[in-house]
Design a protein around this motif. Sequence first.
Motif, mmCIF file in Angstrom:
data_model
loop_
_atom_site.group_PDB
_atom_site.id
_atom_site.type_symbol
_atom_site.label_atom_id
_atom_site.label_comp_id
_atom_site.label_asym_id
_atom_site.label_seq_id
_atom_site.Cartn_x
_atom_site.Cartn_y
_atom_site.Cartn_z
ATOM 1 N N PRO A 90 0.772 -1.380 0.004
ATOM 2 C CA PRO A 90 -0.088 -0.067 -0.086
ATOM 3 C C PRO A 90 0.667 1.471 -0.170
ATOM 4 O O PRO A 90 2.136 1.304 0.143
ATOM 5 C CB PRO A 90 -0.733 -0.246 1.332
ATOM 6 C CG PRO A 90 -0.078 -0.858 2.296
ATOM 7 C CD PRO A 90 0.787 -1.823 1.317
ATOM 8 N N ALA A 91 0.242 2.341 -0.174
ATOM 9 C CA ALA A 91 1.091 3.776 -0.455
ATOM 10 C C ALA A 91 -0.007 4.791 0.386
ATOM 11 O O ALA A 91 -1.174 4.473 0.494
ATOM 12 C CB ALA A 91 1.268 4.016 -1.967
ATOM 13 N N LYS A 92 0.500 5.912 0.568
ATOM 14 C CA LYS A 92 -0.256 7.051 0.997
ATOM 15 C C LYS A 92 -1.222 7.406 -0.250
ATOM 16 O O LYS A 92 -0.769 7.297 -1.352
ATOM 17 C CB LYS A 92 0.886 8.360 1.178
ATOM 18 C CG LYS A 92 1.424 7.957 2.487
ATOM 19 C CD LYS A 92 2.098 9.414 3.063
ATOM 20 C CE LYS A 92 2.526 9.202 4.391
ATOM 21 N NZ LYS A 92 3.387 8.215 4.974
ATOM 22 N N ILE A 93 -2.322 7.966 0.134
ATOM 23 C CA ILE A 93 -3.058 8.755 -0.827
ATOM 24 C C ILE A 93 -3.238 9.991 -0.824
ATOM 25 O O ILE A 93 -2.845 10.663 0.352
ATOM 26 C CB ILE A 93 -4.465 7.916 -0.911
ATOM 27 C CG1 ILE A 93 -5.375 7.998 0.472
ATOM 28 C CG2 ILE A 93 -4.427 6.589 -1.224
ATOM 29 C CD1 ILE A 93 -6.483 7.420 0.514
#
Lengths: 583, 583
Positions: A565-568
């Motif tokens: 996952p990653a930052k949004i």
Amino acid sequence: MYRSHNCGELNASNINTEVTLAGWVQKSRDKGFMNWVDLRDRYGITQLIFDESRTDKTVFELAKTLGREFVIQVKGTVIEREAKNKNIPTGEIEILVTEMTVLNAALTPPFTIEDETDGGEDIRMKYRYLDIRRNPVKNSLLFRHKVAMEVRKYLSDLDFCEVETPYLIKSTPEGARDFVVPSRMNEGQFYALPQSPQTFKQLLMVGGMDKYFQIVKCFRDEDLRADRQPEFTQIDCEMAFVEQEDILNVFEGLTRHLLKEIKGIDVDKFPRITYDYAMKTYGNDKPDIRFGMEFGELNEFAKHKDFPVFNAAELVVGIAVPGAGNYTRKEIDGLIDWVKRPQVGASGMVYAKCNDDGTFKSSVDKFYDQDDLTQWAKITGAKSGDMIFVLSGPADKTRGQLSALRMELATRLGLRKPEEFAPLWVVDFPLLELDEETGRYHAMHHPFTSPKPEDMHLLATEPGKVRANAYDMVLNGNEIGGGSIRIHDKATQQLMFKYLGFTEDEAKAQFGFLMDAFQFGAPPHGGLAFGLDRLVAILGGQETIRDFIAFPKNNSGRDVMIDAPAKIDDAQLKELHIKIDSI
Amino acid sequence: MYRSHNCGELNASNINTEVTLAGWVQKSRDKGFMNWVDLRDRYGITQLIFDESRTDKTVFELAKTLGREFVIQVKGTVIEREAKNKNIPTGEIEILVTEMTVLNAALTPPFTIEDETDGGEDIRMKYRYLDIRRNPVKNSLLFRHKVAMEVRKYLSDLDFCEVETPYLIKSTPEGARDFVVPSRMNEGQFYALPQSPQTFKQLLMVGGMDKYFQIVKCFRDEDLRADRQPEFTQIDCEMAFVEQEDILNVFEGLTRHLLKEIKGIDVDKFPRITYDYAMKTYGNDKPDIRFGMEFGELNEFAKHKDFPVFNAAELVVGIAVPGAGNYTRKEIDGLIDWVKRPQVGASGMVYAKCNDDGTFKSSVDKFYDQDDLTQWAKITGAKSGDMIFVLSGPADKTRGQLSALRMELATRLGLRKPEEFAPLWVVDFPLLELDEETGRYHAMHHPFTSPKPEDMHLLATEPGKVRANAYDMVLNGNEIGGGSIRIHDKATQQLMFKYLGFTEDEAKAQFGFLMDAFQFGAPPHGGLAFGLDRLVAILGGQETIRDFIAFPKNNSGRDVMIDAPAKIDDAQLKELHIKIDSI
């Protein structure tokens, strides 16, 4: 089309044919006046030859610039090879190249694209698209496709209908943790990703679909152990108007079909053993029965002497290890250390060597005579040259420890042969299991599993003794599928929720729709689910599922290739009516 | 097994057989001394007979208590029916019941379980498990399964490998909104659910899988229009070493196979028209070509007189409506009102009636003489008895309006026959389209689509004129599939991101893994995706997809049966490191 043929199909029958091939440069051997290039694609490898005397000069020089994994297209003539290679289908021919185009250059790959690569797990996962070029991974994915197609054909031919159930569903606190999805259109509300399509397949039975299956992704937000994935694939099945026996027969048929079609192996009718038998005989509800080493319970012949360890134990239990009678003292001490590791947890181990002359030599000769040891040998099935290992302690724990030892020794002795298949059914699972931390009972399978009618009277008084119409299919020491006959009436389902500690309101809020459905004419039904990842790995003769998944996640649930996952964006969070809650 | 046969298979050949059936009570007719019950399951209906003189008294009385949708099991003898029903396979026999068990009672269903039900959309969705019992829904789901199986067989036989790509991926701001999934193990980070497996299938091509397909759920968090679902299913495909022509051929083959296998229809080679041609001829990039009414551009014969409306217009364009010459003034006015509705947006409409004697009567006789109108008729292809309708204004808008009128009239005239199939390819789509709000160009297909090499030089100066190697398959006025040849080199991909307004850092952060992959030997590749929901609906002769989805969501993205989305526990939010951001 960039090619007239693929790199796996040309042979002596094609000699003198003009062909166009495209693929990757596997390797090149430059002998100065002669240059051979192995051209690879999914289907195989074909040898190209560039010959100073026969090849156009520009093409000949270009061939010398090719690096590993360059993508090229060549035109040429199929000719007979001088040095034939009997190991590959194209080994009798090579292509005398007349034209060549470099379709794409390639940087040097970070690991070798070979069956045995020099790349470690991490780098192969980051460059998974390169890892997939390697035969072991590529073939695993092709194998998985083949298995899935056979499953679909078999079930479809039996009138099973594949129905897609929704992925955006409702979170339920029961069971493992859900992954959730904030709803932009419904502020403060969330979808959940399904841990399984359980309630939907039951509703399809209420809806009269009769026979359902689906090969479907499921999701569990658990702390990942090795070889677990947050998203995994199930062969999910359900049938109406069936009893347990019908389901066992259908899915035994499916598994037998797969073993026959995929592996060419004929398997007899699967043994069926009860959960209790499995635990007593193998200390395990998913026993590997490719080898013996069945447990022998020794209480009668071990607790009648003055050995305080055994006398204090609830259970004394042993196994006979074939041919281990010649283990050295060092080897034996090593095994004792092994069972005493915290992961196994035994406090010690007794052994008895079965000599060739029919006598015994044990670590407890002080307490047990030859007659006692003869009994031990009889009960564990030990023969001359075997070694008997004996553990003792609380019954359940000791069985678990001996099971661990049994599996370890089988591995060491090479008894867990990947190409030998020994499926079986384990039936009559307990309905409930006690959570020792909370003192509460949980559904061992899930809350929709029906108790055996003859055990219903025990629900209130001895819930742990109630057996369920639940079953697992076990293959080579792995649970590959499990299921149950379901509850199909509202009253029983309500009762079950009550025993599982749901208030009436909670049960209604979470599963009201299912109980409502049961009131509108629900047929008796049941089913099961296979773990496809595990099934294909085992059929493929492997213990690890990762190579059978195209893009697996690591143990932190991370896809290291795409970095998810990653930052949004904050704007995205705002639209979803959520914010980060840092502590 | 609760049954020896299902409710659809018994016929005269089974007379005198003892059978056991199970199913739902469809209806019962009680004549006092005789009672007939229609027993239903997925496979059909079988008539049961309870006869005072031949049936056990208890069973006979019990039969009188059966309500609609009760689930029962009966034993009995197959006998010849007195009043035969030729319309159903079981119509020659009935079962003289000897034993009966009520397996489950049923409340009266909230709507009738009949082909034509009295239940509205909302109630049917809430009780979808009852709706699925109805033939139209049940058969749609069975039909979908059949289509999906044929797709898999066809592609698998062509060596396509179905590969499962991940559902928990990374959010990208490009395109439609993503659904996101907070990661518990990675605070403040999110997965996204895939809008399509686009980048993964391209990486599979880089990985040498050569031919990939997958029937896969995709997700888009868009404001839902009628007949759109937040989760939908694609037949997703990709091939390496191919040009556009190869892809068109393979998937034309697939579609032809489906039409033949599923519908028994032979279809000729699909017409291929360019996007420009489609827009000029049908005002639409997904034209329904089951009927004519092709556009006739009338500028030359409409802008040479003193009619200021046409003279001011960029485009004057008409269609000839077959047999509409006898429309009354009222009907014509109705149509004029129809095109003036805001959803269509025309400011008016001119018409010319083609009289039987070869003369014309138009609403603009003041400006145009019979010679002019003869030209109009010639250009629109109008014949005696037809009506020419003419719209004018800005070219693109006017084409869109006339397309809407064309489709409306075709529907009214019954020209959109559900069992007639007219597939075609639309090719040479523009690479970019201008967003009128932002003044920025967006990728018309997606940012991975390759420009036509011969148009590359226009990228900097006239980006709107660059054509892409992109194509749609259109069936009966619906886009059922679309795809493109992809960019497969880093430099072009970087250029594309630049023209789409990405900074280098943004491009790298979002799609760095793909551009990296292109550096390690990416083959030329391309593919397409079909919308399975739409495809099965059209093949099934329906315009709406909802009945072909087992558990659809409503226009607010809500599953009204299970009541999702829903609130989740605070503890769950806390674990996920998020909180609700109410405004």
